[in-house]
Scaffold this motif. Structure first.
Motif, short mmCIF file in Angstrom:
data_model
loop_
_atom_site.label_atom_id
_atom_site.label_comp_id
_atom_site.label_asym_id
_atom_site.label_seq_id
_atom_site.Cartn_x
_atom_site.Cartn_y
_atom_site.Cartn_z
N ASN A 40 0.81 -1.22 0.00
CA ASN A 40 0.00 0.00 0.00
C ASN A 40 0.84 1.27 0.00
N SER A 41 2.07 1.18 -0.46
CA SER A 41 2.94 2.36 -0.53
C SER A 41 3.49 2.49 -1.94
N PRO A 42 3.06 3.49 -2.71
CA PRO A 42 2.15 4.57 -2.34
C PRO A 42 0.70 4.10 -2.24
N ARG A 43 -0.14 4.97 -1.73
CA ARG A 43 -1.53 4.59 -1.50
C ARG A 43 -2.26 4.37 -2.83
N PHE A 44 -3.36 3.66 -2.75
CA PHE A 44 -4.15 3.37 -3.95
C PHE A 44 -4.87 4.62 -4.42
N ASP A 45 -4.87 4.82 -5.74
CA ASP A 45 -5.51 6.00 -6.31
C ASP A 45 -6.94 5.70 -6.74
N THR A 46 -7.18 4.52 -7.34
CA THR A 46 -8.51 4.19 -7.85
C THR A 46 -8.95 2.82 -7.35
N PHE A 47 -10.25 2.55 -7.49
CA PHE A 47 -10.78 1.24 -7.12
C PHE A 47 -10.22 0.16 -8.04
N GLY A 48 -9.95 0.52 -9.29
CA GLY A 48 -9.38 -0.45 -10.21
C GLY A 48 -8.03 -0.97 -9.73
N GLU A 49 -7.23 -0.11 -9.12
CA GLU A 49 -5.94 -0.53 -8.59
C GLU A 49 -6.12 -1.52 -7.45
N ALA A 50 -7.08 -1.26 -6.57
CA ALA A 50 -7.34 -2.18 -5.45
C ALA A 50 -7.91 -3.50 -5.95
N VAL A 51 -8.79 -3.45 -6.95
CA VAL A 51 -9.37 -4.67 -7.51
C VAL A 51 -8.27 -5.54 -8.12
N GLU A 52 -7.29 -4.91 -8.75
CA GLU A 52 -6.18 -5.67 -9.32
C GLU A 52 -5.35 -6.34 -8.22
N LEU A 53 -5.20 -5.67 -7.08
CA LEU A 53 -4.53 -6.31 -5.94
C LEU A 53 -5.30 -7.55 -5.52
N PHE A 54 -6.62 -7.43 -5.36
CA PHE A 54 -7.43 -8.59 -4.96
C PHE A 54 -7.27 -9.73 -5.97
N ARG A 55 -7.34 -9.38 -7.25
CA ARG A 55 -7.26 -10.42 -8.29
C ARG A 55 -5.93 -11.18 -8.21
N GLN A 56 -4.85 -10.43 -8.04
CA GLN A 56 -3.55 -11.08 -7.98
C GLN A 56 -3.39 -11.92 -6.71
N LEU A 57 -3.99 -11.48 -5.61
CA LEU A 57 -3.91 -12.27 -4.38
C LEU A 57 -4.69 -13.57 -4.52
N PHE A 58 -5.89 -13.49 -5.08
CA PHE A 58 -6.65 -14.73 -5.33
C PHE A 58 -5.86 -15.65 -6.25
N GLU A 59 -5.26 -15.07 -7.27
CA GLU A 59 -4.48 -15.85 -8.23
C GLU A 59 -3.27 -16.49 -7.56
N GLY A 60 -2.58 -15.74 -6.70
CA GLY A 60 -1.40 -16.26 -6.04
C GLY A 60 -1.70 -17.37 -5.05
N VAL A 61 -2.74 -17.19 -4.24
CA VAL A 61 -3.11 -18.24 -3.28
C VAL A 61 -3.62 -19.47 -4.02
N GLN A 62 -4.36 -19.24 -5.09
CA GLN A 62 -4.85 -20.36 -5.90
C GLN A 62 -3.68 -21.16 -6.49
N PHE A 63 -2.64 -20.46 -6.92
CA PHE A 63 -1.46 -21.13 -7.47
C PHE A 63 -0.79 -22.00 -6.40
N MET A 64 -0.67 -21.48 -5.19
CA MET A 64 -0.04 -22.25 -4.11
C MET A 64 -0.88 -23.47 -3.76
N HIS A 65 -2.18 -23.30 -3.64
CA HIS A 65 -3.05 -24.42 -3.26
C HIS A 65 -3.07 -25.50 -4.34
N ARG A 66 -3.02 -25.08 -5.60
CA ARG A 66 -3.00 -26.08 -6.68
C ARG A 66 -1.73 -26.92 -6.64
N ASN A 67 -0.67 -26.35 -6.06
CA ASN A 67 0.58 -27.09 -5.91
C ASN A 67 0.73 -27.64 -4.50
#
Length: 551
Positions: free
Chosen positions: A316-343
């Motif tokens: 969160n440094s620098p802070r988020f400017d738009t909701f789209g930036e935060a949504v992309e964070l969520f998407r990548q986190l879901f994707e990353g945890v999903q990758f770990m669990h699949r392995n």
């Protein structure tokens, strides 16, 4: 408790500042209204003249603008200059109509400058007061070194006299030179036990191709002792890492910043194995696990290894400017945890401290590598300029696999149950009862949902964070992921599918809208203006509403 006390004192200081700004602004607006009123508030017909209305409006904007001027570390001071310019222009316009039209030019110009000078001086003084206030508040809230000790304590004597890397002259009472009257400055020269390890291995690390900051160099003398004009808390060699197991360094071969992490394999026997396994899966868009650049093995301790890791920033440094930036964070986190669990790997410690981003390119002119001072310039105690994630997309990473575990496909199929290990987030319901073994994959889902909930929606009372407005669209998914019964929670695949539907339901207008903290003014003029300028630029250059990283 010290951190909470400092945060509460910071809140009080912030409230006092806002009260000061409010009173000053009220007085300033009244004066701004009275100034043109004395000249031509009412014309011959008894109504407000157009010049008076214009001057009143501009002066009011000018004073209010300076009062609400950006004080956050990632804003530009040019806004203050613009407000001052508006006030100056309004006064010049006022004087133009006030001075008789038949007056010569050499009379009009000095008259305008004479009337404009007090107003500009007043605004400049106000700006300097705010800058002084914010700078002192920032210094006051700067994290104090973890090595801070009383000058006469045993640890202080170890850090100053007992260690061969220190060459600081001391007085009979244990204080050094001119700092004998300022015992708080002495603490910045003390080393904690964790720091002493890096001091002892400075030369060995240098022979391996990695250079630590001057603080850990043999024979180090604090810079504020060499130059009495320097303030110790503002000197980079006074900054002690909060977590002495992780420290920044510079790679000598290319000058790149890296991170050195000391891992005790007797405490974390699986971290090296899991880190190497995740790295062996190769770089891909789905793999959000931090990779190891090199492994160093100190000869004096067979249980210790030192990971050389890429240098990353807080998510969160620098802070988020738009909701789209935060949504992309969520998407990548879901994707990353999903990758770990699949392995078949459960992270088991997902929280804000273990989510980082590769955001160095957001700071084209660089920033200071100290983890607590990443907002500063490299060579100056001043805010580093940066761009946004919309303009330069970033990739987020999951780090710290110290309590992670890898399971076999047969164990996953039979229903994984493993003993509880407490991490950074201690709130999972299954960790509160008398259970001995839990499903670590279901707990990972809880961790991710709780991170979104506490960091972006409701805030975290323990960490004194307030959350943000407008993230209600994540409420249903977060509620499912944080259910008390782990068996009722969705799997990470189901949660990812649900999130994909949520993402599709968001309009481009929503995704490009500004993210506002619950403790900030929602329609603060300066930030709204700067946001719309950035939004217009992104639209012109066809930047995506959800800035997806290409990696």
């Amino acid at each position: 408790m010290d951190a909470l006390k400092q945060r509460s004192q910071s809140t009080l200081l912030s409230k006092l500042r806002r009260a000061f700004v409010g009173i000053y602004t009220l007085v300033g607006v009244v004066l701004a209204c009275l100034y043109p009123a004395g000249f031509f508030l009412v014309d011959e017909s008894g109504t407000l003249s157009p010049p008076a209305i214009c001057t009143l409006f501009i002066n009011t904007l000018g004073f209010a603008g300076v009062a609400l001027a950006p004080t956050a570390r990632d804003e530009s001071p040019i806004y203050i200059r613009a407000c001052q310019a508006m006030c100056l222009i309004s006064v010049l316009v006022c004087d133009y109509f006030w001075v008789p039209s038949n007056s010569p030019l050499f009379v009009r110009i000095p008259s305008s400058l004479v009337h404009a000078a007090p107003l500009i001086a007043d605004l400049t003084a106000f700006q300097l007061i705010l800058q002084w206030w914010d700078e002192n508040a920032r210094i006051y809230n700067s994290p104090r070194p973890c090595s801070e000790r009383r000058p006469g304590s045993e640890m202080a004597s170890r850090g100053k006299r007992g260690h061969p890397h220190m060459s600081i002259p001391t007085t009979s009472n244990g204080l050094e030179g001119e700092d004998a009257e300022h015992s708080d400055a002495v603490s910045f020269a003390d080393f904690s036990p964790g720091e002493l390890y890096w001091c002892d291995h400075y030369e060995w690390l240098e022979s391996c191709g990695y250079e630590l900051r001057p603080r850990f160099k043999p024979g180090w003398i604090p810079s504020w002792r060499q130059d009495p004009k320097k303030i110790s808390v503002l000197c980079e060699d006074a900054w002690s890492p909060l977590n002495t197991a992780v420290i920044d360094a510079r790679r000598l071969s290319d000058g790149r910043n890296v991170v050195l992490k000391k891992v005790d394999q007797s405490l974390h026997p699986f971290e090296l194995e899991i880190s190497e396994f995740l790295a062996s899966l190769g770089k891909s868009r789905e793999n959000h696990c931090i990779s190891i650049l090199e492994i160093l093995r100190p000869a004096d301790d067979q249980n210790l290894v030192i990971f050389v890791l890429p240098y990353l920033r807080r998510y969160n440094s620098p802070r988020f400017d738009t909701f789209g930036e935060a949504v992309e964070l969520f998407r990548q986190l879901f994707e990353g945890v999903q990758f770990m669990h699949r392995n078949n790997v459960a992270h088991r410690d997902i929280h804000l401290g273990n989510i980082l981003m590769d955001g160095a390119h957001l700071y084209p002119r660089g920033f200071h590598p100290d983890f607590q001072h990443q907002h500063l310039k490299v060579d100056k105690y001043a805010d580093a300029s940066h761009t946004t994630r919309t303009w330069r997309p970033v990739k987020y990473y999951l780090v710290d696999f110290g309590i992670s575990r890898r399971y076999t496909p047969a164990e996953r199929k039979a229903g994984t149950r493993d003993r509880i290990i407490l991490g950074g987030d201690k709130s999972p319901p299954e960790h509160q009862g008398n259970q001995y073994k839990v499903d670590p994959f279901a707990t990972d889902v809880y961790f991710l949902g709780n991170f979104i909930k506490t960091e972006f929606m409701t805030g975290n009372k323990r960490l004194l964070t307030a959350g943000f407005h407008g993230f209600e669209f994540m409420a249903d998914l977060v509620a499912e992921m944080t259910q008390e019964d782990p068996s009722k929670r969705p799997t990470i695949d189901e949660a990812s599918a649900h999130f994909a539907q949520v993402q599709k339901s968001l309009s481009a207008w929503k995704l490009r809208s500004r993210v506002v903290s619950r403790k900030s003014l929602r329609y603060r003029p300066d930030r709204v203006t700067m946001h719309w300028l950035r939004r217009l630029r992104s639209f012109i250059f066809r930047r995506l509403a959800i800035p997806t990283s290409l990696e």
